[in-house]
Structures are given as C-alpha cells and as structure tokens.
Design a protein around this motif. Structure first.
Motif, short mmCIF file in Angstrom:
data_model
loop_
_atom_site.label_atom_id
_atom_site.label_comp_id
_atom_site.label_asym_id
_atom_site.label_seq_id
_atom_site.Cartn_x
_atom_site.Cartn_y
_atom_site.Cartn_z
N SER B 37 0.83 -1.21 0.00
CA SER B 37 0.00 0.00 0.00
C SER B 37 0.86 1.26 0.00
CB SER B 37 -0.95 -0.01 1.19
OG SER B 37 -0.23 0.22 2.39
N ASN B 47 -1.54 6.58 -2.24
CA ASN B 47 -2.73 5.74 -2.08
C ASN B 47 -3.61 6.25 -0.95
OD1 ASN B 47 -2.31 3.89 -4.16
ND2 ASN B 47 -0.84 2.74 -2.92
N THR B 250 -4.77 -2.66 -1.45
CA THR B 250 -4.11 -2.95 -0.17
C THR B 250 -4.23 -1.78 0.79
OG1 THR B 250 -2.04 -2.25 -1.18
CG2 THR B 250 -2.44 -4.62 -1.05
N MET B 251 -4.30 -0.55 0.24
CA MET B 251 -4.51 0.60 1.11
C MET B 251 -5.82 0.44 1.87
SD MET B 251 -6.51 3.53 1.34
CE MET B 251 -7.07 3.99 -0.28
#
Lengths: 366, 281
Positions: B37, B47, B250-251
């Motif tokens: 992320s 992000n 993923t963030m």
C-alpha cells in the motif's frame, strides 16, 4: 408501633405441581406484629407457602387474606410486602443507598423524602457509613442488613424472610438472630420467617408453625411446641428426643402407667384428659436433659438401670448414651458443672425422671 | 535455576511450530499488504491521499459504515429479544431455542444469500404475496440494493448477537428480578432498571462483535447488492482482481484492519474483550 403491623391469614392453602403436592391444605393465622416462623425440613413446603404469601406462586386452592381482604390474585408488586430473599438478592449494579432507595424510587417518592427515608433505614441497621459501597464490597452480615433495610424502608405491611441467616457462619448467625429480634421489637411489624434451623425458629419467633410433607403439623409458641409436641415428628425435629414404646397397664385421672418390656413407667397427664384404653400401645417422648443420673439413695417416679455406651464432652455439658434392657438406647445430657459422676464407657448407671418429664406423642401418619 | 530455565525453553519450543506457521502464513502476508500500500504504483503516500480526495473511495467507506451501523442496530434489537426469551425459558425449551439460533450458522453463507435473492427478487415470494393480497401494485425493489444487503447481513449476524448477550443474561440471578417485583416494581421497571443494566455488558460485547464482523463482509453484499452497492471488501477485491490496482486495494485493506483494531481498542476500555470472543468468566 405495633398498630403498623397487619394480620395475615391463610385459608386452606394448597399448591400442587402435577401429581406432587407441595402444600396441602394449610390454614394459619398470623396476628398483627407477630413474628411467625415456618419451620420444616427441606421439601416440607415452607418456602412455597412464603412464595404464595409474597405472590410469586399462585396457590392451586385456598386464599391469602391480609386484614380479611383477599389478596390471593394480587401480583407481588401490588402487595406492599417487604421481602428478604435467600442470598439477599441485592442489585449488584447499585450502591447500598441505591439498593435501599429502589422500593421508594419505583413508588415515585420525592427525592428529599426518599433520601431521608434511606438514611433512616440505613441508620436502623447501622450501615450509614457504607451507603456508597457496592454490595460486593460488603461482608455477608452487612449484605444481610442491607437486604433488611431495603425490605423495611417503604413501611411494608408485612416482612417476609426466606432463610435470612442460612448463608452466614454460626457465630455471625447468632449475632444477627439477636439483631433481627431487636429489629422486630423496634419496628413492631408482622414478620414471617422461613427456616429449617430449629434453634433459629425457637429463639426468634413468637410463634412457630412446623411443616412436614406440605402439611401443617403443629403450631404454637416455641416453648409450648418444645414441651408438648403432639407428634413424634415434632418431638424429633424440634430438639432431640428419646422415644419410649409401651402398652397401657393402668389408667388413673391425671396419670397412667405403661409397661415397656419389664419396666413400669408412669406418665402424668392433665386430670381432665381422656383416659387411655388398657393395653393400647403408646409412644412417649422424653427429652435428654430431663433425665437425671441417680445416686444410690435417690428416688424418682421412673427409674431404669443401664450402662454407658458412649459419651462426649460438649463444654457446657455431657452427652451420654446409656444402653438399657427394656428401653433401648437412651440419650442423656447433663451439665458438666457439678455432674454427679465422671462418665466412663461401660459404667453402670441408674437413670430417673419424673412422671411429668415425658409426654405422650402420636406416631406420624406417614 | 538451570532446571527451571530448561523447562521454560521446553515450553517455548512447544509453541514454536505454531509461531512459525502464524508468522509465515498470517503476519508476513499482512505486512506485505501493508508494504504494497506504500509502494505501488510508486513509493509514497499517494494511495492514502485518495482517502481524502477520491469521492468514490469515500462513498465506499460511508456506505460500509452506514450498512454496518444499521445491521448492528437491527441484529442487536432482534438478538436481544431472542436472547431475552431464551434466557427466561425453561431448561428444556431453552435447548430447542439455542438449536434454532445455531442451525443457520451451519448453513453456507452462499446458500443463505441466494435463498434471500429468491425470496426478495421481483418475482419472489415476498413480492408475489404482497401483490396477490393487493397491498402493492408494482413489485418492490427488495434486492440488489442496500435493503437487500441489510436483510442478508442481519440474518447472518443475529446468532452472533444472541450468543454473547445470552451468556450475559444467564449470569443474572433470577432472584434479583423476583426481588425487584417483590419490592414494588412493575414488569417494565424490573426490565429497565434491573435486567437491562445487568445485561449491558453482553449488549456492548455483541455490538462490537457484530460491527467488526460486518465491516469485512464480502459474499452477502456481493450477491444481495448485485454489484450496485459496494462495500469495502467487495471494493478491495474489485481493485485487486479486476482492475489490478494493488496499491489502492491494499490501502483499503490496511484501513479496514486499522479500523477494526481501533474499534477493539476503544471498546476494550468499556468491556471485557474475552467475553466478546467467548473465553470470558
């Protein structure tokens, strides 16, 4: 003060659970300001009777009357009875003061009056200093006193106590017995207590009602019940007793004599009591403390010889078991101070008691 | 001393396999997600910047929070009523109630989601019944929207709400309720002054459990939302599997984990967390 108390009557109260009869046709009257104890072994129906009085259990038959008003159908919250539950049932999320204030709060009493009453109630049980504590921070005896304050704070018509002292150790129990008795005098209310502890019943109550298998066996003042039990169950449950079996041999006004094996025993009765029929079997109850150890030259209405089988020293007295030929094992207690003998196993002794010491009792129906 | 130390080492060796397994298959991937992320597509915080700039990211988060809050509220309400009924039932009856609460847990979440679709769709049983009885003229839109998602999620969550609350209610001494009535309280006052406060720890525990569980819900919203209403989990899968935007996906996953840990941290001050996860008392 005793005008504040109310009279309670049970009329033909019965409670059946399926085929099991918990309470069987119990009629009882509790006068204003009296302290009545319902006493019986577990399963005798005493708690069920209390729950019928409190309104938690609906009787199958019969009625509960408060000052001649039928309250059988009234829900518990409408009865205005104070109740001390087994284990006290204090609200754990409230402080002592909030617990005591609870009955006043649900009656929507004003804050100023409520606080004054709570303070007075805590004062009555000497717990002012603990007002802000949680119940879990109090000892058993203190919790019991909070429960009492909570049950009395709203001036209930009746105070119901469900085994109030059973959770306490012996010494504390004796202390709180005295306190409870003093409290009853001070507030002058009608108390109904349930217990299986005969000592508690004798020491606390004005009147005791003894129950067995859901039936009321006998009721009366503690001393009357102890001295004149009508049945074997009462004699045995209230204190200890020796039971002497025999058949009637002679009957006179004021006394009769029975033959128990080869021993003749004299029994005093009221002069106007009906005379027992000859050769009728009788059962006599004889309290261990009413038997004396006789010296050589002493005489008594009834005497019997035997040997000491076992004995124990209890501090204030001796408890001795004496084996006799005709009467079986007799239990005798005598004060240790000034005891005529030093008991020893196998020692031959002569026992004696007066004709008025024993009392004829009926065998129990079941 | 030496013997004690040796015994200590022995104990640690016992949990070593579990520790390695957890590190290799659980902690490491999570750390990797965290790393991605910050590194995809370029190293930096861009992000996370999207949290404040992207309307679509914010919409997904708000939708998720809204649905989870409504779900939690409804599941607690229904669950409390059920738990109350079960807690006050007789032993024999109680066992049947508990079984009835637990049975749905053994049925696949997928099966349950599709079952709701068949019930709630335009030609479904609910719409047909309503139309035949003349209450409505046109079929209602009951599925493929937030309503459908909430229905499915509440259904899934009620058992998880019931169990901690039931445990808490079973700890309440029934004599307290009798005592309160004996002291003059009506049934309602007994409930509001005694039962409700005493069952509050279970209520909070159930709320935390259901809310956290709802945050990461994937299958039920995916099926009952019909792709129109996106919640966080489905959005993450969309980013990673369909749009191959690993950094963004993923963030959001990291944000989800942090949100859950924050919720737990806040409530651990209010309620015994061991109770939430069933190893209390």
């Amino acid at each position: 003060m005793s005008a504040a108390g109310h009279a309670l009557a049970l009329q033909g109260l019965s409670k059946r659970y399926g085929s099991f009869t918990a309470v069987d046709d119990v009629s009882l009257r509790i006068e204003r300001g009296q302290f009545l104890t319902l006493l019986g072994p577990s399963g005798s129906g005493k708690t069920t009777i209390l729950m019928c009085i409190a309104g938690f259990v609906a009787p199958t038959a019969g009625a509960v009357l408060l000052d001649n008003r039928d309250i059988t159908a009234l829900p518990p919250e409408k009865r205005d009875f104070g109740m001390v539950f087994q284990g006290y049932a204090l609200f754990p999320h409230m402080s002592v003061a909030e617990n005591v204030a609870f009955p006043l709060r649900v009656r929507r009493m004003g804050a100023a009056e409520r606080e004054a009453k709570v303070r007075a109630a805590l004062d009555l049980v000497q717990l002012e200093r603990f007002a802000d504590r949680r119940p879990s921070q109090l000892s058993g005896g203190q919790q019991q006193r909070v429960a009492l304050a909570r049950a009395l704070v709203f001036d209930p018509a009746l105070l119901l106590l469900d085994e109030p002292l059973s959770a306490l150790d012996k010494k504390l129990r004796a202390e709180l017995q005295d306190e409870l008795k003093a409290l009853h005098r001070r507030v002058g209310r009608t108390f109904v207590n349930v217990t299986h502890d005969q000592e508690e019943a004798l020491s606390l109550s004005d009147r005791v009602a003894i129950l067995n298998h859901g039936k009321l066996v006998q009721e009366g003042a503690p001393a009357a019940l102890y001295e004149a039990p009508r049945t074997r169950f009462v004699a045995d449950f209230l204190g200890k007793s020796n039971f002497l079996h025999g058949t009637v041999r002679e009957a006179h006004p004021g006394a009769f004599a029975i033959a128990a094996g080869g021993t003749r025993l004299v029994q005093a009765v009221d002069r106007d009591a009906p005379r027992p029929a000859l050769s009728m079997p009788v059962l006599l109850s004889l309290r261990p403390e009413k038997i004396a150890l006789l010296a050589e030259e002493d005489t008594a209405d009834n005497t019997v010889e035997g040997r000491i089988v076992t004995w124990s020293y209890l501090g204030a007295g001796f408890a001795i078991s004496v084996a006799t030929e005709d009467l079986g094992l007799l239990r005798v207690t005598l004060p240790s101070w000034g005891a005529p003998i030093a008991p020893a196993e196998g020692m031959p002794v002569r026992l004696g008691w007066s004709a008025a010491a024993s009392v004829p009792v009926a065998e129990d129906a079941d | 001393m030496a013997a004690a130390a040796q015994r200590q080492t022995g104990w640690w060796l016992l949990i070593l396999p579990a520790f390695l397994l957890m590190t290799a298959f659980y902690v490491a991937p999570i750390l990797q997600v965290l790393t991605i992320s910050f590194t995809e597509p370029q190293p930096g915080l861009q992000n996370y910047e999207r949290l404040f700039t992207s309307e679509s990211v914010q919409r997904v988060i708000w939708t998720t929070l809204r649905i989870c809050t409504i779900t939690t509220a409804l599941a607690l309400l229904l669950g409390y009523a059920l738990a109350y009924r079960i807690a006050l039932a007789e032993d024999r009856v109680r066992r049947w109630w508990i079984l009835a609460v637990l049975v749905p847990l053994w049925i696949s979440v997928l099966v349950r989601a599709f079952a709701w679709v068949t019930l709630l769709r335009r030609q479904g049983l609910v719409n047909q019944t309503l139309m035949e009885t003349g209450i409505i003229a046109e079929p209602l839109q009951l599925v493929w929207n937030e309503f459908g998602i909430v229905v499915g999620m509440v259904h899934y969550m009620v058992p998880y709400a019931v169990l901690p609350m039931l445990a808490s209610m079973r700890e309440i001494d029934p004599r307290l309720l009798a005592a309160a009535r004996g002291l003059g309280a009506s049934r309602f006052t007994v409930f509001s002054r005694i039962f409700l406060p005493l069952s509050a720890p279970g209520l909070i525990a159930a709320g935390v459990l259901v809310f956290i569980f709802s945050l990461g819900f994937y299958i039920t919203p995916a099926i009952l939302g019909g792709g129109k209403t996106l919640m966080v989990a489905e959005w993450i899968s969309l980013q990673i599997l369909d749009l191959i935007r690993w950094g963004l996906g993923t963030m959001m996953a990291t944000v989800l984990v942090v949100a859950i840990l924050t919720t737990l941290a806040i409530f651990s001050r209010v309620v015994d967390l061991r109770r939430v996860f069933g190893s209390g008392a």
